[in-house]
Design a protein around this motif. Structure first.
Motif, PDB file in Angstrom:
ATOM      1  N   GLY A 213      -6.800  -0.277 -10.061  1.00  0.00           N
ATOM      2  CA  GLY A 213      -7.751  -0.233  -8.920  1.00  0.00           C
ATOM      3  C   GLY A 213      -7.264  -0.527  -7.215  1.00  0.00           C
ATOM      4  O   GLY A 213      -7.042  -0.156  -6.256  1.00  0.00           O
ATOM      5  N   GLN A 214      -5.879  -1.041  -7.174  1.00  0.00           N
ATOM      6  CA  GLN A 214      -5.265  -1.410  -6.085  1.00  0.00           C
ATOM      7  C   GLN A 214      -4.616   0.192  -4.933  1.00  0.00           C
ATOM      8  O   GLN A 214      -3.921   0.775  -5.807  1.00  0.00           O
ATOM      9  CB  GLN A 214      -3.873  -2.148  -5.986  1.00  0.00           C
ATOM     10  CG  GLN A 214      -3.353  -3.037  -4.717  1.00  0.00           C
ATOM     11  CD  GLN A 214      -2.585  -3.980  -5.132  1.00  0.00           C
ATOM     12  OE1 GLN A 214      -2.967  -4.678  -5.816  1.00  0.00           O
ATOM     13  NE2 GLN A 214      -1.435  -3.786  -3.792  1.00  0.00           N
ATOM     14  N   LYS A 215      -5.298  -0.128  -3.386  1.00  0.00           N
ATOM     15  CA  LYS A 215      -4.916   1.385  -3.667  1.00  0.00           C
ATOM     16  C   LYS A 215      -3.550   1.693  -2.942  1.00  0.00           C
ATOM     17  O   LYS A 215      -2.994   0.866  -2.382  1.00  0.00           O
ATOM     18  CB  LYS A 215      -5.874   1.981  -2.513  1.00  0.00           C
ATOM     19  CG  LYS A 215      -7.856   2.517  -3.252  1.00  0.00           C
ATOM     20  CD  LYS A 215      -7.566   4.222  -3.738  1.00  0.00           C
ATOM     21  CE  LYS A 215      -8.421   4.429  -3.842  1.00  0.00           C
ATOM     22  NZ  LYS A 215      -8.496   4.985  -5.372  1.00  0.00           N
ATOM     23  N   PHE A 216      -2.087   2.811  -3.295  1.00  0.00           N
ATOM     24  CA  PHE A 216      -1.686   2.827  -2.934  1.00  0.00           C
ATOM     25  C   PHE A 216      -0.844   4.336  -2.408  1.00  0.00           C
ATOM     26  O   PHE A 216      -1.416   5.060  -2.728  1.00  0.00           O
ATOM     27  CB  PHE A 216      -0.152   2.301  -3.652  1.00  0.00           C
ATOM     28  CG  PHE A 216      -0.425   2.853  -5.027  1.00  0.00           C
ATOM     29  CD1 PHE A 216      -0.330   2.622  -5.435  1.00  0.00           C
ATOM     30  CD2 PHE A 216       0.657   3.981  -4.722  1.00  0.00           C
ATOM     31  CE1 PHE A 216      -0.660   3.181  -7.102  1.00  0.00           C
ATOM     32  CE2 PHE A 216       0.913   4.842  -6.381  1.00  0.00           C
ATOM     33  CZ  PHE A 216       0.237   4.262  -7.082  1.00  0.00           C
TER      34      PHE A 216
ATOM     35  N   ASN B 293       0.730  -1.350   0.098  1.00  0.00           N
ATOM     36  CA  ASN B 293       0.123  -0.373   0.520  1.00  0.00           C
ATOM     37  C   ASN B 293       0.811   1.056  -0.192  1.00  0.00           C
ATOM     38  O   ASN B 293       0.078   2.484   0.002  1.00  0.00           O
ATOM     39  CB  ASN B 293      -0.961  -0.074   1.212  1.00  0.00           C
ATOM     40  CG  ASN B 293      -0.346  -0.218   2.261  1.00  0.00           C
ATOM     41  OD1 ASN B 293       0.768   0.226   2.293  1.00  0.00           O
ATOM     42  ND2 ASN B 293      -0.964  -0.658   3.733  1.00  0.00           N
TER      43      ASN B 293
ATOM     44  N   SER C  36      -3.996   9.091  -1.832  1.00  0.00           N
ATOM     45  CA  SER C  36      -3.980   7.539  -1.357  1.00  0.00           C
ATOM     46  C   SER C  36      -4.079   7.529  -3.827  1.00  0.00           C
ATOM     47  O   SER C  36      -5.024   8.726  -4.341  1.00  0.00           O
ATOM     48  CB  SER C  36      -4.711   6.959  -1.837  1.00  0.00           C
ATOM     49  OG  SER C  36      -4.450   6.465  -0.582  1.00  0.00           O
TER      50      SER C  36
ATOM     51  N   VAL D 168      -1.614   6.133 -13.366  1.00  0.00           N
ATOM     52  CA  VAL D 168      -2.341   6.782 -13.034  1.00  0.00           C
ATOM     53  C   VAL D 168      -3.902   7.106 -12.669  1.00  0.00           C
ATOM     54  O   VAL D 168      -3.822   7.469 -13.063  1.00  0.00           O
ATOM     55  CB  VAL D 168      -1.391   7.422 -12.054  1.00  0.00           C
ATOM     56  CG1 VAL D 168      -2.306   7.783 -10.530  1.00  0.00           C
ATOM     57  CG2 VAL D 168      -0.044   7.153 -11.643  1.00  0.00           C
ATOM     58  N   GLN D 169      -4.571   6.317 -12.067  1.00  0.00           N
ATOM     59  CA  GLN D 169      -5.835   6.317 -12.334  1.00  0.00           C
ATOM     60  C   GLN D 169      -6.675   7.841 -11.967  1.00  0.00           C
ATOM     61  O   GLN D 169      -6.800   9.398 -12.359  1.00  0.00           O
ATOM     62  CB  GLN D 169      -6.752   5.369 -11.657  1.00  0.00           C
ATOM     63  CG  GLN D 169      -8.350   5.696 -11.310  1.00  0.00           C
ATOM     64  CD  GLN D 169      -8.832   5.034 -12.471  1.00  0.00           C
ATOM     65  OE1 GLN D 169      -8.554   3.901 -13.422  1.00  0.00           O
ATOM     66  NE2 GLN D 169      -9.845   5.752 -13.506  1.00  0.00           N
TER      67      GLN D 169
ATOM     68  N   SER E 123      -4.072   4.768  -7.432  1.00  0.00           N
ATOM     69  CA  SER E 123      -4.035   3.351  -8.131  1.00  0.00           C
ATOM     70  C   SER E 123      -3.770   3.160  -9.504  1.00  0.00           C
ATOM     71  O   SER E 123      -3.389   4.079  -9.851  1.00  0.00           O
ATOM     72  CB  SER E 123      -5.480   2.969  -7.599  1.00  0.00           C
ATOM     73  OG  SER E 123      -6.483   3.240  -8.459  1.00  0.00           O
TER      74      SER E 123
ATOM     75  N   MET F 121       0.521  -4.785  -9.080  1.00  0.00           N
ATOM     76  CA  MET F 121      -0.607  -4.584  -8.465  1.00  0.00           C
ATOM     77  C   MET F 121      -1.786  -4.702  -9.496  1.00  0.00           C
ATOM     78  O   MET F 121      -1.000  -4.695 -10.730  1.00  0.00           O
ATOM     79  CB  MET F 121      -0.116  -3.202  -8.468  1.00  0.00           C
ATOM     80  CG  MET F 121       1.185  -3.380  -6.411  1.00  0.00           C
ATOM     81  SD  MET F 121       1.470  -1.993  -6.466  1.00  0.00           S
ATOM     82  CE  MET F 121       0.001  -1.142  -5.343  1.00  0.00           C
TER      83      MET F 121
END
Lengths: 229, 283
Positions: free
Chosen positions: B275-278, B174, B199, B213-214, B201, B272
């Motif tokens: 959509g996986q948040k970091f 994360n 954050s 990146v979204q 994803s 990753m």
């Protein structure tokens, strides 16, 4: 004159003032050559931009060390050094699909456009974008044209094109936003050769016009090389 | 001989790439997740730079025309052998008989998987590497019907010799640790604040060149002259979109380079899920 930025423990970047100039190009090409000689295989990559030289090492390398070494090398650079003493002559058949439009846009004849493009000597500033793609600086300012807002899906290998205030040659088929004015039979990137390209950073390039019939005479040939004083 | 019955979404041959061939604008190329790639060769006792098949979801269907010893590392895949579902743990060795058909279905974890084969695949070495790369090799991914010879065919391994427990470390990520990029210091305070606090994803529009990146940062007007770029750099476009550069990235770019991932982080980032948040941790 230079600043050295640490990107990562093993990557440093040498930075000159933000401008496109032959002055910086010659110093950058000289420094790059000397650093490659000095560090051999420890220097895995030396990647140039207009006013930057990115150095990717196989081990940690502090920016202070590179700064000191670079300043020492550059102190020995003199204007008379024969960096870029080679001139390459590239045949071009000026029948590109954007030639008509570009001439209209510039309000000049096609012949005039071709003459402006072919009468200039250009410097290879660096390789970028695609394997074997040379960024050529020195375009006549009358020919400078912003890149297309929507890139073409496929520009064929060998296309000679104008983008911004640069000209370049597509080494392979690729999408691209530059205006295609002609094509060259000379190969820009040939993986069967070592090295796969003929020119280096700092070399000069000039174009000369050939007819459609002459195109095949130059196929698979290297460009004519002129060692100028 | 390996025959590609169906290449799936994107399947290519990769090794460590062309790291020391940058002068003519050659991308690094090579395995997206080098750690998983190296693990496959370690398990098979291959040379570390032996080429592997790299796949994503959905994976390829492959026919092995000769005996082979293979392993799967990286992403966790559902697989079937000769039409029957097979419970094969990552990092174990599978001995295949002639005419066996291995189907790699969807991926349960991660984004890039590696199929290593004992002795490696035989293919053209171009400019120091077998890695497929657009503009350098004739094909950039394996087409249907493509055949690749492999060198050693009859080796039987003892299953226990090199077993490495499967781990999927990207699932827990994360935070991505990053250095400041060359243009970081040009960023205004509000953008810096967002980079540190927000954050993020990755989108699903990823390929081997880049992972966008979204979540957008504010629009900006920084312009730089075309400059060197490296895999692991994060660029910022004028619209505020961040783009993580991956192993097939070009060698130069015209967008400000705001971050550079710390060593090892890129191998995690590429695995990753969209959509996986970091968060970014600036080191």
């Amino acid at each position: 004159m230079i600043q050295v930025f640490q990107i990562a423990p093993n990557i440093v970047e040498i930075q000159w003032p933000k401008e496109i100039s032959v002055n910086i190009l010659m110093r950058k090409a000289y420094l790059k050559k000397q650093l490659i000689q000095q560090f051999h295989e420890k220097l895995l990559r030396a990647i140039s931009g207009y006013h930057m030289l990115g150095l990717y090492f196989s081990e940690p390398m502090p920016s202070e060390k590179i700064s000191q070494i670079s300043k020492e090398i550059l102190a020995k650079f003199s204007e008379g050094k024969k960096i870029g003493s080679t001139l390459w002559r590239i045949p071009v058949c000026y029948d590109g699909k954007d030639l008509n439009n570009l001439a209209k846009q510039k309000n000049i004849s096609k012949a005039k456009l071709i003459k402006l493009h072919a009468s200039q000597r250009y410097h290879i500033h660096f390789y970028g974008f695609l394997p074997g793609f040379i960024y050529l600086g020195g375009l006549n300012e009358k020919l400078a044209t912003a890149r297309k807002s929507t890139p073409d899906r496929e520009i064929p290998a060998g296309s000679v094109a104008i983008g911004g205030n640069q000209t370049g040659i597509y080494p392979s088929n690729s999408p691209g936003g530059w205006h295609v004015i002609g094509r060259t039979p000379i190969r820009m990137f040939d993986t069967s050769q070592s090295p796969p390209v003929w020119g280096i950073e700092g070399d000069m390039v000039e174009f000369f016009q050939i007819s459609e019939e002459e195109f095949s005479d130059y196929l698979s040939k290297k460009p004519e090389k002129v060692e100028h004083a | 001989m390996l025959e590609v019955i169906d290449p799936g979404l994107f399947c290519s041959l990769q090794d460590e790439g062309r790291i020391n061939q940058g002068s003519f604008a050659l991308p690094f190329s090579g395995a997206m997740d080098l750690q998983s790639f190296h693990l496959a060769n370690h398990i098979l006792q291959n040379d570390p730079n032996t080429s592997c098949l790299e796949f994503t979801s959905p994976g390829p269907t492959l026919k092995f025309h000769a005996p082979a010893s293979i392993t799967l590392t990286g992403a966790k895949a559902n697989i079937s052998l000769n039409g029957k579902s097979l419970e094969l743990a990552n990092n174990s060795i599978l001995n295949l008989k002639p005419e066996d058909v291995l189907k790699i279905n969807n991926l349960e974890s991660g984004s890039w998987g590696y199929l290593g084969i004992y002795g490696g695949f035989e293919s053209e070495n171009i400019l120091g590497s077998q890695s497929l790369s657009p503009g350098i090799t004739r094909i950039s991914s394996l087409p249907k019907g493509y055949k690749i010879p492999y060198s050693k065919q009859n080796l039987e391994f003892s299953q226990s010799s090199a077993k490495v427990k499967p781990e999927f470390p990207w699932e827990k990520v994360n935070v991505l640790k990053a250095f400041k990029g060359p243009e970081f210091n040009l960023l205004p305070e509000d953008i810096v604040h967002k980079i540190k606090k927000d954050s993020f994803s990755f989108t699903s529009e990823r390929n081997r060149m880049a992972a966008p990146v979204q979540e957008f940062l504010p629009e900006n007007r920084f312009e730089i002259l075309t400059s060197p770029i490296f895999p692991g750099m994060v660029q910022l476009t004028p619209s505020g979109k961040m783009i993580l550069l991956l192993r097939e990235a070009q060698v130069t770019g015209g967008y400000p380079r705001i971050l550079f991932l710390e060593e090892g982080q890129l191998n995690l980032a590429v695995q990753m899920r969209p959509g996986q948040k970091f968060k970014f941790e600036i080191v």
